[in-house]
Design an enzyme around this catalytic site. Structure first.
Site, PDB file in Angstrom:
ATOM      1  N   ILE A 141       0.796  -1.230   0.000  1.00  0.00           N
ATOM      2  CA  ILE A 141       0.000   0.000   0.000  1.00  0.00           C
ATOM      3  C   ILE A 141       0.822   1.270   0.000  1.00  0.00           C
ATOM      4  O   ILE A 141       0.303   2.324  -0.345  1.00  0.00           O
ATOM      5  CB  ILE A 141      -0.979   0.032   1.204  1.00  0.00           C
ATOM      6  CG1 ILE A 141      -0.230  -0.105   2.526  1.00  0.00           C
ATOM      7  CG2 ILE A 141      -2.049  -1.011   1.052  1.00  0.00           C
ATOM      8  CD1 ILE A 141      -1.128   0.086   3.737  1.00  0.00           C
ATOM      9  N   VAL A 165       5.171  -0.449   3.206  1.00  0.00           N
ATOM     10  CA  VAL A 165       4.083  -0.838   4.107  1.00  0.00           C
ATOM     11  C   VAL A 165       3.119  -1.750   3.347  1.00  0.00           C
ATOM     12  O   VAL A 165       2.779  -1.487   2.190  1.00  0.00           O
ATOM     13  CB  VAL A 165       3.342   0.392   4.654  1.00  0.00           C
ATOM     14  CG1 VAL A 165       2.244  -0.048   5.626  1.00  0.00           C
ATOM     15  CG2 VAL A 165       4.311   1.330   5.349  1.00  0.00           C
ATOM     16  N   LYS A 192       5.233  -3.032   8.375  1.00  0.00           N
ATOM     17  CA  LYS A 192       6.268  -2.141   7.858  1.00  0.00           C
ATOM     18  C   LYS A 192       7.532  -2.956   7.633  1.00  0.00           C
ATOM     19  O   LYS A 192       8.118  -3.494   8.570  1.00  0.00           O
ATOM     20  CB  LYS A 192       6.536  -0.982   8.821  1.00  0.00           C
ATOM     21  CG  LYS A 192       7.639  -0.049   8.340  1.00  0.00           C
ATOM     22  CD  LYS A 192       7.719   1.222   9.174  1.00  0.00           C
ATOM     23  CE  LYS A 192       6.675   2.220   8.770  1.00  0.00           C
ATOM     24  NZ  LYS A 192       6.891   3.553   9.350  1.00  0.00           N
ATOM     25  N   ASP A 201       9.857  12.632  15.942  1.00  0.00           N
ATOM     26  CA  ASP A 201       9.509  12.917  14.548  1.00  0.00           C
ATOM     27  C   ASP A 201       8.023  13.244  14.410  1.00  0.00           C
ATOM     28  O   ASP A 201       7.327  12.677  13.574  1.00  0.00           O
ATOM     29  CB  ASP A 201       9.884  11.721  13.666  1.00  0.00           C
ATOM     30  CG  ASP A 201       9.934  12.092  12.182  1.00  0.00           C
ATOM     31  OD1 ASP A 201       9.993  13.293  11.871  1.00  0.00           O
ATOM     32  OD2 ASP A 201       9.912  11.178  11.345  1.00  0.00           O
TER      33      ASP A 201
END
Length: 649
Positions: free
Chosen positions: A25, A33, A48, A142
């Site tokens: 995807i 992923v 992942k 992040d």
């Protein structure tokens, strides 16, 4: 937006004997992923897969495992759950919660900027997740719109907790060492020193809130180095500098969070969260629900999206957060320039007039034709031909129901809802309902089943009872009976375990019982003086206590090998504590000297010199005053300090 399946060597492969890869995807900075089926628990997960060059780096793999384990301990409704991490044939992967929806970045691209209420509610959810993570020692590092997911039901979730730290070994070098995260959201200390703590996350939250309110990055520039320089040397402008209508309360929040010196920022996510909630509670509705003008485009008519990760996790997005108003102002077409007659060379101005009149006939015909088309179109779209009767949609698959509406020139709007009876993916209800009369272009709301509403029991171990109750309430569960129990490891007042156990899936409102620690269990010491050392040792060890022998001493009252004294003498201790004892060697025996034939005085003196008390027994009056014998007899052992009978004749 939906992702169509792609050809990929991992699709249809089972990793670690558990995860059946179904669909690719997305691709992002750390890897790709996939949607995968966890065959063990029969649920879809987001898988992942790390990039091969990262997976080949031993330092990265070890750090990745460590950070994944830390992230897996974080259980919070606003954090994407980490289920598992593993490696299969040099493929390093992470199994996470699959969030059906889109990223905050995608939402921003659609609407330009959020209303203050929307921006504050998103920030509230992000800070709630960070507050829980920071309490467990996890720093995100992040925070950016690409790592904030908006689920189909509008729920906000933060993804990739702590994973930025895992890339330290392989990331590019920044201004002064490894530079992690997306540069537009890095704190000054991350740029200068490569260090980050909880306050670095709050700096990024301040930048995030600024962008949500204004539709543009708080810090922008032509190059990453230029942006990094601004973080270190510049000052983040208040949102009202870009959108004048924003109130000062919002300026105060963003300014506080984005101070250059970490010491000047909020000390905790909880402190900033309180300020955000206060703004939501006190600002008037007309301020909270006013949508700002969209941010001015920077180039080619596009709103900048610094650090956008095109590999954001998404899946078949059909539902978006509820109505957020218009996305942009509709531009009015420029006025047409005034027409003027063209005078050919050699003609006078007056000669042009007949030419103009000669062309007016076709123009009139065109205008009449346009009017006829408009009239026919109006009749078609707004007259009787536009009428529609809404068919029965309940029980259809979502895609089928949407196709049915599209075929009738109606606009489907899909929302998710829970249902105990209607299977996942089928329509629960529509608004308007079956049989309603509609016109072409009308909107029909489809409520699509997410299946039964269920929530997993969070990890409550180590929480106070109040914290456990709050955590369960957030998941629509309730706190049940509290059973006290001693624990050698869990401090008093903290939860030891839950029933049902962590991870059990429950209906809303289900009560979860908890076992609460009373602290360490006291153990009675007991009085062991006079008891044999072997018996004492066996009994204390059975009670969970240790025994230490301090030494031995002579004793005329305590048998040899028995406990002469102990410390503590009585009371209670805790398991693992030590009882110190002194063991009896029995009486100190001295050999009785032979005094036969000595005078009674000499014999008494000799016995007393040997350490005995002397009792004289005069036989027949002791006429001669001579020692005859002793009891105990000469040569026998007797306790020092004991009494020896001296027989005198």
């Amino acid at each position: 937006m939906a992702y169509a399946p792609q050809e990929d060597s991992l699709v249809d492969r089972t990793l670690d004997g558990r995860y059946l890869v179904r669909e690719h995807i997305a691709d992002g900075g750390m890897g790709s992923v996939y949607i995968a089926l966890d065959t063990r628990l029969d649920r879809d997960v987001a898988l992942k897969i790390m990039r091969p060059e990262l997976a080949r780096d031993p330092e990265f793999v070890e750090r990745f495992r460590s950070e994944a384990r830390a992230a897996a301990r974080l259980t919070h409704p606003n954090a994407v759950a980490v289920y598992d991490q593993g490696e299969d044939d040099k493929i390093v992967f992470l199994a996470m919660e699959l969030v059906e929806g889109r990223t905050l970045r995608a939402w921003l691209r659609q609407v330009g900027a959020l209303t203050p209420r929307e921006a504050l509610e998103v920030t509230e959810a992000v800070l709630s997740a960070l507050n829980a993570a920071h309490a467990r020692g996890i720093v995100h590092r992040d925070i950016k719109p690409e790592n904030v997911l908006i689920a189909a039901d509008g729920h906000v979730k933060v993804a990739d907790f702590g994973l930025a730290r895992a890339v330290t070994a392989t990331t590019a070098t920044g201004l002064s060492g490894p530079l992690l995260g997306t540069v537009a959201y890095l704190s000054p200390e991350q740029v200068e020193h490569g260090s980050a703590d909880e306050r670095s996350d709050l700096y990024a939250v301040g930048l995030l809130l600024h962008e949500l309110l204004t539709g543009r990055p708080a810090v922008d520039g032509p190059t990453p180095i230029n942006i990094a320089w601004q973080h270190v040397n510049g000052t983040v402008p208040p949102p009202s500098a870009a959108v004048a209508a924003l109130p000062p309360e919002l300026d105060d929040i963003t300014t506080w969070a984005t101070q250059r010196d970490p010491a000047d920022r909020p000390s905790t996510a909880g402190a900033l969260l309180e300020r955000v909630r206060a703004a939501l509670d006190t600002l008037p509705d007309e301020v909270l629900d006013r949508r700002p003008e969209p941010a001015a485009p920077t180039q080619a008519g596009q709103t900048p999206a610094p650090g956008h990760d095109t590999g954001t996790i998404k899946r078949h997005t059909r539902v978006i957060p509820r109505a957020h108003g218009a996305t942009a102002s509709t531009a009015k077409p420029a006025a047409a320039p005034p027409t003027r007659a063209v005078v050919e060379p050699g003609e006078s101005a007056g000669a042009a007039a007949p030419r103009k009149r000669a062309r007016s006939g076709p123009l009139v015909l065109l205008l009449l034709l346009a009017a006829a088309l408009i009239t026919a179109g109006g009749y078609w779209f707004f007259g009787p031909p536009s009428a529609r009767v809404l068919p029965e949609l309940t029980g259809l698959q979502s895609v089928q129901a949407q196709d049915s509406l599209t075929a009738l020139d109606l606009r489907p709007n899909v929302e998710d809802g829970y249902s105990e009876e209607v299977p996942r993916g089928q329509v629960i209800a529509s608004d308007p309902s079956h049989g309603s009369s509609l016109r072409r272009g009308d909107e029909v709301l489809l409520v699509v089943s997410k299946g039964p509403e269920r929530y997993d029991v969070p990890d409550l171990a180590g929480m106070t009872v109040a914290q456990a109750g709050a955590a369960l309430k957030e998941l629509k569960l309730s706190l049940g009976a509290q059973t006290p129990s001693f624990s050698e490891k869990v401090p008093a007042g903290k939860v030891i375990s839950s029933e049902p156990a962590t991870g059990t899936t429950l209906r809303p409102g289900t009560a979860v019982k908890v076992t609460v620690s009373k602290g360490r269990q006291p153990v009675a010491v007991g009085d062991w003086v006079g008891t044999s050392l072997e018996d004492v040792q066996a009994e204390l060890e059975e009670r969970g206590l240790k025994i230490s022998v301090a030494g031995t001493e002579f004793s005329s009252r305590i048998d040899k090998g028995a406990v002469l004294s102990q410390q503590p003498a009585d009371g209670t201790l805790f398991k693992g504590d030590t009882v110190t004892v002194t063991v009896s060697k029995g009486p100190d025996l001295v050999k009785v000297p032979n005094v036969r034939g000595e005078t009674s005085a000499e014999a008494k003196a000799a016995l007393e010199s040997a350490g005995f008390s002397v009792k004289i027994n005069r036989i027949a009056g002791g006429l001669f005053g001579t020692a005859h014998s002793t009891v105990p007899a000469a040569g026998k052992g007797a306790p020092r300090g004991g009494t020896v009978v001296l027989n005198v004749v």
